[in-house]
Write an enzyme that holds these catalytic residues in place. Structure first.
Site, PDB file in Angstrom:
ATOM      1  N   SER A   1       0.839  -1.189   0.000  1.00 25.31           N
ATOM      2  CA  SER A   1       0.000   0.000   0.000  1.00 25.31           C
ATOM      3  C   SER A   1       0.871   1.234   0.000  1.00 25.31           C
ATOM      4  O   SER A   1       2.062   1.190   0.297  1.00 25.31           O
ATOM      5  CB  SER A   1      -0.927   0.013   1.212  1.00 25.31           C
ATOM      6  N   LYS A   2       0.218   2.305  -0.362  1.00 26.06           N
ATOM      7  CA  LYS A   2       0.909   3.567  -0.542  1.00 26.06           C
ATOM      8  C   LYS A   2       1.575   4.044   0.752  1.00 26.06           C
ATOM      9  O   LYS A   2       2.578   4.730   0.718  1.00 26.06           O
ATOM     10  CB  LYS A   2      -0.129   4.595  -0.990  1.00 26.06           C
TER      11      LYS A   2
END
Ligand code: GLU
Length: 481
Positions: A253-254
């Site tokens: 994830s970012k």
């Protein structure tokens, strides 16, 4: 098997990320392998979050990766339109069918009411799902709500006590029980269809044969199967591919670093390296092959070699792929590709060093670098001359010695000669190799570690080397030791 038709159906609510790109790559590879069609469909039913610029960016990044589609919003096709926001009438006709068959019912619950219901369920340790409250409203109660101007959403009535069996191409048989599914919304109160509904209608009408998508969508699949059954539409074959995890085995994830394709593109990763790597995330090529290019990317792709796990994204792996591709590339093509990171400047460097030496240097630099951006930065560091007077007495001694040696003894500037003399100079200087060579390297590239010195000296050329050492000695090198 009929014609293979796969699709990638991104929601344009952000940039294309590695997970999405991997899904696109798998669907593309399967369609190409089977000589079928690959469809790009834009799922922009979330009007608030969907943005035109994201749609454009996704298309551009896919093209950059080398993933071409046969049908899509930009190029049309026999199943147009390919943007869900333009398919409103189609959805309405199926909503009408579901209404006529009493398979959906209006729900007047407010967001607050639903939230309260959810919280209650959680408190009681139950999985939250809609109670079906509005299904039981009497015609009078419905009329009363309508008269108050409440716009309903429409829910699909899930039949109780049934099993839904999915024969997943990756996960095998997966059984869902309808008792654990709540009645779900197909049409929101603003008249916009939900993802589960629009996706089913589109996949069916677009004759999609295979849906390869991330495992996170597995929980949507029973709802979608119920709709296929209710509408008597043929479902596609499903393959839920393992979710991409990071090095620490948590969902990529970012939050833990950039994961957009655009980021890697701007950092100077090559599209062929990324695409090749994506096709090894949850899938493996025969005989453990890692480097796979061109048509083999899809001819060697196989649904049978998609695993249930093992999709780990480790930056060091992508780095390896990129390095490998950079090293294999034709040197002139590599030069071309550096343009976005300072084309003008690089042309100047080439003029300054001359073609032959420039390519020697570029070859040297690429061995040291992972990305195109790094190559451009190194070229800059290696070629530019930084005035910086050395304070350290020992360093100064080494450099002054080198300066006088180079001045007094203009060896033919070829690799063998330079190599021989370099060793001789080191010995004559009285400094051990562990001091002599790092100091010279530092004067040339600003770092004590780096490429082989003889190759570096030859590539930079005698004049440049002298200029760089003088810039550190600071007195134009007129003095000798
Ligand atoms: N629009 C959905 C997404 O971006 C597509 C899911 C699917 O492939 O069915 O996640």
């Amino acid at each position: 098997m009929g014609r293979v038709r796969t699709r990638f159906a991104p929601s344009p609510t952000g940039f294309l990320h590695l997970g999405g790109a991997r899904t696109a790559a798998f669907n593309w590879a399967l369609a190409r392998k089977e000589e079928g069609d690959f469809v790009l469909r834009i799922e922009d039913t979330d009007r608030e979050r969907s943005k035109k610029q994201f749609e454009e960016a996704i298309l551009e990044d896919l093209r950059w990766l080398g993933i071409e589609w046969d049908e899509g919003p930009d190029r049309g096709g026999p199943y147009a339109p390919y943007r869900q926001s333009e398919r409103g009438e189609i959805y309405q006709s199926f909503i009408a069918q579901l209404k006529a068959e009493n398979l959906i019912y209006p729900c007047y619950c407010t967001v607050e009411e639903l939230e309260e219901e959810r919280k209650k369920a959680l408190k009681m340790g139950k999985a939250p799902r809609y109670s079906g409250r509005c299904f039981f409203l009497s015609p009078e109660e419905r009329k009363e709500k309508e008269e108050r101007g409440i716009k309903p959403s429409w829910r699909f009535r899930v039949p109780r006590g049934k099993e839904i069996v999915l024969e997943d191409l990756v996960r095998g048989k997966v059984v869902f029980h309808t008792n654990s599914l709540g009645d779900f919304i197909v049409l929101k109160s603003d008249g916009v269809p939900t993802y589960n509904f629009a996706c089913v209608i589109d996949d069916a009408l677009m004759d999609i044969s295979h849906v390869l998508r991330g495992e996170e969508h597995l929980s949507n699949t029973p709802y979608q199967i119920l709709l296929y059954q209710a509408l008597e539409l043929t479902p596609p074959l499903f393959a839920h591919v393992p979710i991409i995890l990071d090095e620490e085995r948590t969902k990529l994830s970012k939050r833990r670093g950039e994961v957009s394709v655009r980021f890697f593109r701007e950092e100077g990763f090559l599209p062929e390296a990324i695409l090749n790597h994506l096709l090894t995330l949850g899938h493996s090529f025969p005989d453990g092959r890692e480097i796979v290019e061109g048509e083999e990317l899809y001819t060697l792709f196989s649904l049978e070699r998609i695993g249930k796990g093992g999709a780990i994204f480790d930056l060091s792996h992508l780095n390896w792929w990129n390095k490998t591709y950079i090293r294999r590339m034709d040197i002139r093509e590599l030069e071309e590709k550096l343009t976005p990171w300072g084309g003008e400047e690089i042309r100047e460097f080439k003029k300054e060093l001359g073609e032959e030496r420039f390519y020697l240097l570029l070859d040297l630099v690429r061995e040291e670098s992972v990305t195109l951006k790094e190559i451009a930065e190194r070229l800059r560091d290696y070629i530019s001359v930084k005035e910086e007077k050395v304070e350290d007495e020992e360093k100064l001694q080494v450099l002054k010695f080198l300066l006088s040696s180079l001045n007094d003894f203009p060896v033919p500037w070829e690799e063998e000669e330079v190599k021989k003399n370099l060793r001789r100079w080191q010995k004559e200087s009285g400094f051990p190799p562990s001091i002599f060579y790092p100091v010279l390297r530092w004067a040339l590239i600003g770092s004590e570690e780096g490429p082989e010195l003889d190759r570096l000296l030859v590539a930079l050329g005698r004049e440049k080397v002298l200029e760089k050492i003088k810039a550190k000695v600071g007195d134009n090198g007129n003095s000798t030791v």
